[in-house]
Design an enzyme around this catalytic site. Structure first.
Site, PDB file in Angstrom:
ATOM      1  N   GLY A 101       0.854  -1.185   0.000  1.00 23.52           N
ATOM      2  CA  GLY A 101       0.000   0.000   0.000  1.00 23.52           C
ATOM      3  C   GLY A 101       0.883   1.225   0.000  1.00 23.52           C
ATOM      4  N   ASP A 224     -10.854   7.497   5.156  1.00 25.04           N
ATOM      5  CA  ASP A 224     -10.130   7.213   3.903  1.00 25.04           C
ATOM      6  C   ASP A 224     -10.839   6.074   3.175  1.00 25.04           C
ATOM      7  OD1 ASP A 224      -8.145   7.341   1.920  1.00 25.04           O
ATOM      8  OD2 ASP A 224      -6.806   5.982   2.981  1.00 25.04           O
TER       9      ASP A 224
HETATM   10  P1  ATP Z   1      -3.276   2.507   1.358  1.00 25.29           P
HETATM   11  O1  ATP Z   1      -2.321   2.542   0.245  1.00 25.29           O
HETATM   12  O2  ATP Z   1      -4.702   2.560   0.877  1.00 25.29           O
HETATM   13  O3  ATP Z   1      -3.028   3.476   2.441  1.00 25.29           O
HETATM   14  P2  ATP Z   1      -2.383   0.573   3.205  1.00 25.29           P
HETATM   15  O4  ATP Z   1      -0.963   0.530   2.865  1.00 25.29           O
HETATM   16  O5  ATP Z   1      -2.738   1.434   4.331  1.00 25.29           O
HETATM   17  O6  ATP Z   1      -3.195   0.996   1.971  1.00 25.29           O
HETATM   18  P3  ATP Z   1      -4.263  -1.654   3.667  1.00 25.29           P
HETATM   19  O7  ATP Z   1      -5.262  -0.972   2.825  1.00 25.29           O
HETATM   20  O8  ATP Z   1      -4.632  -1.887   5.088  1.00 25.29           O
HETATM   21  O9  ATP Z   1      -2.828  -0.939   3.565  1.00 25.29           O
HETATM   22  O10 ATP Z   1      -3.903  -3.084   3.035  1.00 25.29           O
HETATM   23  C1  ATP Z   1      -3.321  -3.175   1.748  1.00 25.29           C
HETATM   24  C2  ATP Z   1      -3.935  -4.345   0.979  1.00 25.29           C
HETATM   25  O11 ATP Z   1      -3.659  -5.591   1.626  1.00 25.29           O
HETATM   26  C3  ATP Z   1      -5.454  -4.295   0.911  1.00 25.29           C
HETATM   27  O12 ATP Z   1      -5.931  -3.508  -0.141  1.00 25.29           O
HETATM   28  C4  ATP Z   1      -5.833  -5.761   0.759  1.00 25.29           C
HETATM   29  O13 ATP Z   1      -5.770  -6.144  -0.599  1.00 25.29           O
HETATM   30  C5  ATP Z   1      -4.757  -6.477   1.542  1.00 25.29           C
HETATM   31  N1  ATP Z   1      -5.241  -6.811   2.907  1.00 25.29           N
HETATM   32  C6  ATP Z   1      -5.049  -6.082   4.026  1.00 25.29           C
HETATM   33  N2  ATP Z   1      -5.596  -6.664   5.114  1.00 25.29           N
HETATM   34  C7  ATP Z   1      -6.162  -7.809   4.679  1.00 25.29           C
HETATM   35  C8  ATP Z   1      -6.894  -8.875   5.325  1.00 25.29           C
HETATM   36  N3  ATP Z   1      -7.130  -8.883   6.640  1.00 25.29           N
HETATM   37  N4  ATP Z   1      -7.324  -9.899   4.561  1.00 25.29           N
HETATM   38  C9  ATP Z   1      -7.080  -9.916   3.233  1.00 25.29           C
HETATM   39  N5  ATP Z   1      -6.400  -8.956   2.580  1.00 25.29           N
HETATM   40  C10 ATP Z   1      -5.944  -7.908   3.269  1.00 25.29           C
HETATM   41 MN    MN Z   2      -3.959   3.286   4.433  1.00 26.54          MN
HETATM   42 MN    MN Z   3      -4.675   5.421   2.080  1.00 23.63          MN
END
Ligand code: ATP
Ligand code: MN
Ligand code: MN
Ligand code: MN
Length: 290
Positions: A101, A224
């Site tokens: 992410g 978000d």
């Molecule tokens: P962003 O770029 O939106 O800020 P992020 O880095 O904060 O994202 P998350 O959105 O929490 O991270 O998780 C990234 C990806 O990992 C999700 O889009 C999903 O595809 C996968 N993921 C996260 N948690 C889970 C879960 N509990 N079960 C399955 N897939 C998950």
């Molecule tokens: Mn995030």
């Molecule tokens: Mn985000």
């Protein structure tokens, strides 16, 4: 060097040195060598050897300016967190990366007994190109490691409360440092992939219900929300809301604006992709019980 490789090559001496550096994360940007001598109580040649190795593996960084000192890298913080979670019996093995992410890396984890986990490493500052001002005196806010830890603490606390009131979020399991462990929602895909759904209204309802429970029962707004932070199981049309560290309390000055925006994005996406007939103002009124 990645987390898996690092876990294999670290000796007890190395881990002791990393833990000693971590102990002073709040006091020093670079922990002076004398402090490490005192804290680890390792004979000088063993401390030297370990510091040299950790530095070449990029687990620590050396500052050899006025005083010689060391700080942890993100990789070292990752390793310390994984080691703790393994020691506590939360994770038995760390698997492949599931996703990257903007503010995290999510890995597959395996619990003792085989259950699959999502292991989220928070990465505050990764996408921040803001030049970091070099302060004369080190402040805690300067450390991205500590900021990532705060982010993980926030997310874990929110997930616990949300799960408690029955919101559709992955079950939180444990946290160490900047790492949050939840159940893995098996077979789930990001809503942004627009999977075919038998019952899009069910998925939409799950999301709105989670927004409502967050707002009414926990007192928070996600802030978000979009198709990127919703995962769905196509077979059952169940939807889960993920990615909570940026939530705001309901009495935050921006809460109402963020709530409206969260709802707007969800309504717009479900209407456009699945033809769900919903209207933002009406959904907002329903959430607030007006
Ligand atoms: P962003 O770029 O939106 O800020 P992020 O880095 O904060 O994202 P998350 O959105 O929490 O991270 O998780 C990234 C990806 O990992 C999700 O889009 C999903 O595809 C996968 N993921 C996260 N948690 C889970 C879960 N509990 N079960 C399955 N897939 C998950
Ligand atoms: Mn995030
Ligand atoms: Mn985000
Ligand atoms: Mn996300």
């Amino acid at each position: 060097m990645n987390i898996h490789e690092a876990l294999k090559v670290l000796t007890p001496d190395d881990i002791r040195v990393l833990q000693a550096i971590e102990k002073y994360l709040k006091q020093y940007e670079f922990v002076p060598i004398e402090v490490l001598e005192r804290t680890t109580r390792l004979p000088p040649h063993r401390l030297e050897r370990s510091l040299y190795k950790l530095n070449s593996l990029k687990l620590i960084r050396r500052q050899s300016a006025a005083t010689l000192g060391y700080r942890l890298t993100i990789l070292a913080y990752d390793v310390l967190a994984v080691l703790s979670l393994m020691k506590r019996g939360v994770i038995e093995a760390l698997g492949d990366k599931l996703g990257v992410g903007k503010e995290s890396d999510v890995y597959l984890g395996i619990a003792p007994g085989g259950k699959k986990l999502a292991v989220k490493f928070h990465r505050v500052g990764r996408t921040s190109f803001r030049h970091v001002v070099r302060h004369r005196t080190y402040k805690v806010e300067d450390s991205w490691l500590l900021q990532s830890k705060v982010s993980a603490q926030r997310e874990f606390a929110a997930l616990r409360e949300l799960y408690e009131v029955g919101a559709k979020v992955p079950k939180p399991i444990d946290r160490s440092r900047h790492v949050v462990v939840t159940e893995l929602i098996e077979g789930a895909v990001e809503l942004s992939e627009k999977p075919a759904l038998n019952d899009p209204l069910k998925a939409f309802g799950d999301v709105i219900e989670t927004i409502a429970k967050a707002y009414n029962d926990v007192g928070i707004v996600h802030g978000d929300l979009s198709e990127y932070n919703i995962i769905v199981i196509p077979e059952t049309s169940e939807a889960y809301v993920i990615d909570w560290p940026q939530y705001v309390e309901k009495d935050h000055p921006s809460a109402e604006k963020l709530l409206r925006r969260d709802v707007e994005y969800v309504v717009r996406f479900f209407k456009k992709v699945y033809g769900v007939p919903a209207e933002t103002e009406e959904v907002l009124r329903a959430i607030k019980g007006e």
